[in-house]
Scaffold this motif. Structure first.
Motif, mmCIF file in Angstrom:
data_model
loop_
_atom_site.group_PDB
_atom_site.id
_atom_site.type_symbol
_atom_site.label_atom_id
_atom_site.label_comp_id
_atom_site.label_asym_id
_atom_site.label_seq_id
_atom_site.Cartn_x
_atom_site.Cartn_y
_atom_site.Cartn_z
ATOM 1 N N TYR A 61 -12.714 1.819 -8.205
ATOM 2 C CA TYR A 61 -12.037 2.005 -6.959
ATOM 3 C C TYR A 61 -10.440 1.750 -6.779
ATOM 4 O O TYR A 61 -9.996 1.904 -5.573
ATOM 5 N N THR A 120 -18.155 4.691 -0.474
ATOM 6 C CA THR A 120 -17.348 4.086 0.526
ATOM 7 C C THR A 120 -17.898 2.953 0.977
ATOM 8 O O THR A 120 -17.066 1.803 1.283
ATOM 9 N N TYR A 172 0.877 -1.202 -0.036
ATOM 10 C CA TYR A 172 0.026 -0.183 -0.071
ATOM 11 C C TYR A 172 0.883 1.163 -0.090
ATOM 12 O O TYR A 172 2.010 1.308 0.302
ATOM 13 N N THR A 188 -7.142 -0.557 -1.859
ATOM 14 C CA THR A 188 -7.411 0.388 -2.764
ATOM 15 C C THR A 188 -6.439 1.322 -3.216
ATOM 16 O O THR A 188 -5.447 1.679 -2.520
ATOM 17 N N GLU A 192 -9.554 0.433 2.864
ATOM 18 C CA GLU A 192 -8.669 1.310 2.176
ATOM 19 C C GLU A 192 -7.240 0.764 1.839
ATOM 20 O O GLU A 192 -6.588 1.290 0.813
ATOM 21 N N ASP A 214 -16.251 -0.850 0.537
ATOM 22 C CA ASP A 214 -15.893 -1.764 1.711
ATOM 23 C C ASP A 214 -16.561 -3.222 1.556
ATOM 24 O O ASP A 214 -15.724 -4.109 1.970
#
Length: 487
Positions: A479, A441, A396, A430, A427, A445
């Protein structure tokens, strides 16, 4: 003519014309800055750019609010303006042609920059410099060419990040009653911020600054931060050397890179038995009491000081701090800021060395050691990360840096002793570059939740969510969802 001589001449002119020499510390500091900038006493010569940014959310919302206020004030000799954070006038509304012509003569019009540096003490320039609502009447202006006006201005900050965006400015004749002018400007600025919040896709508002002042105690051996990469050790060594030599140091970097933690670690290395006092900026209205609370500690032996986020300090506070530090000395003195160019001049003059802390995305080797340390502190014992979780954390990009990593790991570690990918915040999986709405959101999720389950496939997730396979693939791309180790 140097700044001191020009300031003395400005005060003499005020007395000769029956003006009032400013007595407030903010006005006095602003006059002094204007003199140091070399602003002419009798002429307004702002820079003209010819271009304004009329495509921002701030401009859109500010214009809408000022249009409504303008309709309410129809017939009143009041000019309503928006400026950007540099003092550039973005827009102006006024029905009074006489006032408009007068404002044109002093260049208080769209496309002209009206910061203190350009036009001396004035309402919008002071509001931006001190990040605080300001009312400048008649001869309180530094330049005599502006004595015919009274200006009220209120700064506007981004509700999500706290960054200064610009100001709302109301200007009228100096002979007009000004009792409500600042109140109207406050209302307009508040409505602009609220409208931006409503249209910013549900982003949470940044908490207001509280001006925390606290002591950093030495870490216990089992609480000490882990050994990190050379990208962290280099800045740490540079700051420790500066402390050891008694040099003033500024640590800069993106929000969340743990600038304060680096300073605390360097201080523990060089002066393990000294106190480290850390002060974070307050709301502008609380600045005076904030200074009085902790600056008496500066004269004490074996006390070092870190002043955080100095790029958000009001200009007059920065000047006061600079004078205090020069008086008591700079032993183990440090500042933090995002950008070295934004450090106020009175404090920058005291800085001998600037050290930058790299963002976490440039320190990928630090992610897992930090994650394990954050997890142990959150749960009180060792926490293990599965290969899937470790891959997700390591790949990430961490736009919120170590502060975001700490939040994500703490949320997972408080629930389990073994953290798997399904325990991590969506998060982390993504790569979306834009702010999502609340509905988006929730949808993102749920897709991530289904995809991180053991043995999950896009087809199985689509069936569970009641989507077609084509839709879920489109959503995954929309996303920027990616699950490390899976196709």
């Amino acid at each position: 003519m140097d700044g001191e001589a020009q300031l003395a001449e400005r005060e003499l002119i005020a007395r000769q014309r029956g003006g009032v020499v400013p007595v407030s510390s903010r006005l006095t500091a602003s006059w002094r800055r204007s003199a140091d900038y070399g602003v002419p006493l009798d002429a307004v010569n702002p820079v003209f750019t010819g271009q304004v940014d009329d495509g921002s959310l701030f401009f859109e919302c500010g214009q809408e609010v000022l249009t409504g206020l303008h309709d309410t004030l129809a017939g009143e000799p009041v000019s309503l303006m928006l400026t950007d954070s540099t003092g550039l006038v973005l827009s102006r509304m006024c029905n009074d042609t006489t006032l408009l012509r007068a404002l044109d003569r002093v260049y208080l019009a769209p496309g002209f920059a009206f910061s203190e540096r350009e036009a001396g003490t004035n309402g919008l320039g002071l509001a931006l410099a001190d990040r605080s609502p300001s009312l400048v009447r008649a001869d309180e202006h530094y330049c005599t060419g502006l004595w015919g006006y009274t200006c009220a201005a209120v700064p506007v900050a981004d509700p999500a990040t706290g960054a200064l965006l610009g100001s709302v400015n109301l200007t009228t004749w100096s002979r007009q009653a000004d009792a409500l002018l600042l109140a109207l400007a406050r209302t307009a600025a508040g409505h602009t911020t609220a409208l931006m919040q409503a249209r910013s896709r549900g982003a949470r508002s940044r908490p207001a600054p509280r001006g925390e002042v606290f002591r950093v105690a030495p870490a216990e051996p089992d609480e000490a931060p882990p050994a990190l990469s050379a990208a962290w050790r280099g800045p740490l060594d540079a700051v420790a050397d500066a402390f050891d030599a008694g040099r003033g140091v500024a640590v800069v970097g993106e929000p969340g890179v743990e600038k304060a933690a680096l300073l605390a670690a360097a201080h523990r290395r060089v002066r393990p038995h000294d106190r480290l006092l850390t002060a974070r900026p307050p709301a502008p209205d609380d600045a005076e009491s904030w200074l009085a609370l902790w600056t008496p500690e500066l004269g004490k032996e074996r006390t070092s000081v870190v002043v955080g986020r100095v790029d958000t300090l009001p200009s007059w506070v920065a000047a006061e701090l600079g004078a205090i530090f020069e008086q008591v000395g700079r032993r183990a003195f440090a500042l933090t800021a995002e950008d070295p160019a934004a450090i106020p001049d009175p404090l920058l003059r005291l800085v001998d060395e600037v050290v930058e802390v790299p963002a976490l995305r440039y320190r990928t080797d630090d992610v897992l050691p930090l994650a394990r340390w954050f997890a142990r502190r959150a749960r009180g014992r060792e926490v293990r990360f599965t290969p899937d979780a470790a891959r997700a954390l390591s790949t990430y990009h961490w736009p919120g840096n170590a502060a975001q990593l700490q939040r994500v790991v703490r949320d997972a570690a408080t629930r389990v002793d073994v953290v798997d990918g399904r325990h991590l915040a969506p998060e982390v999986f993504t790569g979306a570059t834009r702010r999502l709405t609340r509905i988006e959101t929730i949808e993102r999720d749920e897709i991530v939740r289904c995809l991180v389950e053991p043995g999950a496939t896009a087809a199985r997730a689509a069936a569970e969510l009641g989507m077609s396979r084509a839709t879920i693939y489109r959503k995954i791309a929309q996303y920027g969802i990616r699950i490390p180790g899976r196709g």
